[in-house]
Design an enzyme around this catalytic site. Structure first.
Site, PDB file in Angstrom:
ATOM      1  N   GLY A 270       0.784  -1.229   0.000  1.00  0.00           N
ATOM      2  CA  GLY A 270       0.000   0.000   0.000  1.00  0.00           C
ATOM      3  C   GLY A 270       0.813   1.275   0.000  1.00  0.00           C
ATOM      4  O   GLY A 270       0.265   2.358   0.223  1.00  0.00           O
ATOM      5  N   GLY A 314       3.026  -2.929  -4.811  1.00  0.00           N
ATOM      6  CA  GLY A 314       2.693  -3.023  -6.230  1.00  0.00           C
ATOM      7  C   GLY A 314       2.783  -1.658  -6.887  1.00  0.00           C
ATOM      8  O   GLY A 314       3.629  -1.392  -7.727  1.00  0.00           O
ATOM      9  N   CYS A 397     -20.071   7.349 -22.719  1.00  0.00           N
ATOM     10  CA  CYS A 397     -21.389   7.961 -22.536  1.00  0.00           C
ATOM     11  C   CYS A 397     -21.722   8.052 -21.048  1.00  0.00           C
ATOM     12  O   CYS A 397     -22.681   7.456 -20.555  1.00  0.00           O
ATOM     13  CB  CYS A 397     -22.437   7.143 -23.282  1.00  0.00           C
ATOM     14  N   TYR A 427      -3.170  -0.192 -11.561  1.00  0.00           N
ATOM     15  CA  TYR A 427      -4.626  -0.180 -11.475  1.00  0.00           C
ATOM     16  C   TYR A 427      -5.303   0.569 -12.612  1.00  0.00           C
ATOM     17  O   TYR A 427      -6.416   1.072 -12.449  1.00  0.00           O
ATOM     18  CB  TYR A 427      -5.077   0.374 -10.115  1.00  0.00           C
TER      19      TYR A 427
END
Length: 503
Positions: A270, A314, A397, A427
């Site tokens: 994290g 990560g 849209c 991500y």
């Protein structure tokens, strides 16, 4: 130039809207003699001419360097307190076969959380003993594959998983190493160090249940208890929450030592990165030292040996290595009223410039999902125009299809310009979708002046291949067959890299 009243308070007017702030961009990012953005020694113009837009670009050198830096930081910090550190690359951030090989080459293990991620790592040739699997609802197929492959660790997330993993191990004649995920009660985002660990979330078990779970795990000869696992959140900028979480976990660790060995402690990941000029994450080496000091202090207080400590970064490895390139399609000025101050004050009108690009929430869902903030720069040229406040919008849209909510770009930005959004390595590709039947863009790795496609972009045929109306006879009046080729989804994409430049 004064700041626009429509801009968020943190966003400053840049002295030079062409500049590439170091914390946000890969270290190789620069501009060439014509003012075009260069990443990994390759011009954005060359990349987009060859592969089209939208395009994910990953700087191999940046990814590898950050992997080495993270590994070295944790190894050094924990060697200083007399133990070892393990670093798993969190595959959920961004995982392809190529990226898995980069991480393994640099000495990292791989953390997977699905059968798909597990297969990517295995087929990339990663040593199964250096792969971990976690998840709150692992299927029987995932458990069987993990045990059969000989994974180094499987994280237990609930009571029923103890029996499921033990049954698979017994059937396959294996002894499976397992961790137990627990909730420490520490919230990374707010640093609200709760007095209780009774957290309302789907992951893990309460700390006060840990002893019962460990006893149950140890009752199965086919299971070997490695230790506890915890993850307190994402985009963490300082070490306070991690240090507090470690202290709480070590209480449970010390208690578990009374019944047998507990060789490791996994503190998760994290660690944050800079997405904008306002972000100021703590250097990873400083985080590692602070966490190591906290672990050493608590182990001394509890009079227990310092365990091997594992981490799962990560974003902090791959995030800044990624840049997404788009082509500007339309530019539109919208008048927005801002309420005046005081009862008698009249509202004032200000211009927000909407810059629409050929991608959006299908290639970067984070702004729509989390309100995530990003930066942007014109990638095809430099400009002497004064900066103007813009909002970069996607082509989907949805009114919430925003790529960059607020940024200052040169006021002469126009259709046809290339736009680069940095810090998209984590991500973005992994959360990408086919919303509005847009194909997912290709992924290109750049290094030392060369580019290599590592994931090809999707074509219309790819997109329709699973739609049975186009692959079988839909009915007596409308037989249909797939066409041999389909129109491209980007302009112009390259579905396969030319052989002469493959690496």
């Amino acid at each position: 130039m004064t700041a626009s009243p429509l801009a968020p308070a943190w966003l400053e007017v840049p002295a030079d809207p062409n500049a590439l702030p170091a914390p946000v961009w890969p270290r190789s990012a620069d501009r060439d003699g014509r003012g075009a953005l260069v990443i990994g020694g390759v011009s954005a113009a060359v990349l987009t001419e060859r592969y089209g837009t939208p395009l994910y670009v990953v700087d191999e050198g940046e990814a590898r360097t950050r992997a080495r830096e993270v590994l070295a930081a944790f190894r050094s910090a924990f060697e200083a307190i007399g133990t070892r550190a393990k670093v798993y690359y969190a595959g959920k951030a961004f995982l392809t076969g190529t990226v898995a090989r980069w991480m393994a080459d640099e000495g990292l293990a791989i953390d997977a959380c699905s059968l798909g991620e597990l297969e990517v790592a295995l087929r990339a040739g990663v040593d199964p003993a250096r792969i971990g699997l976690h998840g709150n609802n692992k299927s029987l197929a995932e458990i069987d594959r993990a045990v059969e492959a000989g994974l180094g660790a499987v994280v237990i997330d609930s009571w029923v998983e103890i029996e499921r993993i033990a049954a698979a191990a017994e059937r396959l004649g294996r002894v499976q190493q397992v961790r137990l995920r627990v909730n420490s009660g520490v919230h990374a985002h707010t640093h609200d160090f709760l007095a209780t660990a009774h957290e309302d979330q789907k992951f893990g078990v309460r700390l006060d249940q840990a002893a019962e779970y460990v006893t149950r795990i140890r009752s199965f000869p086919a299971l070997s208890f490695l230790g506890f696992h915890c993850h307190i959140g994402s985009q963490i900028f300082d070490s306070g929450g991690l240090a507090e979480s470690a202290a709480r976990l070590l209480e449970a660790h010390a208690a578990a030592l009374q019944g047998g060995p507990v060789p490791e402690l996994n503190l998760g990941g994290g660690f944050g990165i800079a997405y904008t000029s306002a972000d100021d994450p703590t250097p990873i080496a400083d985080l590692a030292r602070t966490i190591a000091d906290a672990v050493a202090l608590e182990c001394s207080r509890l009079d227990v040996p310092v365990p091997v400590v594992a981490f799962e970064p990560g974003r902090s490895i791959i995030g800044t290595a990624g840049v997404t390139l788009y082509t500007v399609g339309t530019v539109k000025d919208v008048l927005v009223q801002v309420a005046g101050e005081g009862a008698e004050a009249r509202p004032t009108e200000h211009v927000r410039r909407y810059v629409s690009v050929d991608g959006g929430m299908s290639d970067n869902a984070r702004p729509a999902l989390y309100g995530a903030a990003y930066s942007a720069r014109i990638a095809s040229r430099e400009s002497a125009a004064d900066p103007a406040l813009v909002r970069v919008a996607g082509k989907h849209c949805e009114s919430g299809d925003i790529v960059v909510d607020a940024e200052y770009l040169p006021g002469d930005i126009a259709p046809g310009d290339l736009l680069a959004v940095p810090a998209t390595g984590a991500y973005c590709w992994s959360l990408s979708s086919n919303y509005n039947h847009l194909g997912r863009p290709p992924v290109v790795a750049v290094s030392a002046g060369e580019s290599t496609m590592i994931v090809r972009g999707e074509t219309i045929d790819d997109l329709l291949a699973r739609d049975l109306a186009f692959t079988t006879h839909a009915g007596p009046s409308s037989p249909t067959e797939p066409s041999p080729t389909g129109p491209p989804l980007a302009d112009p994409p390259l579905t396969d890299p030319p052989e002469e430049t493959d690496r």
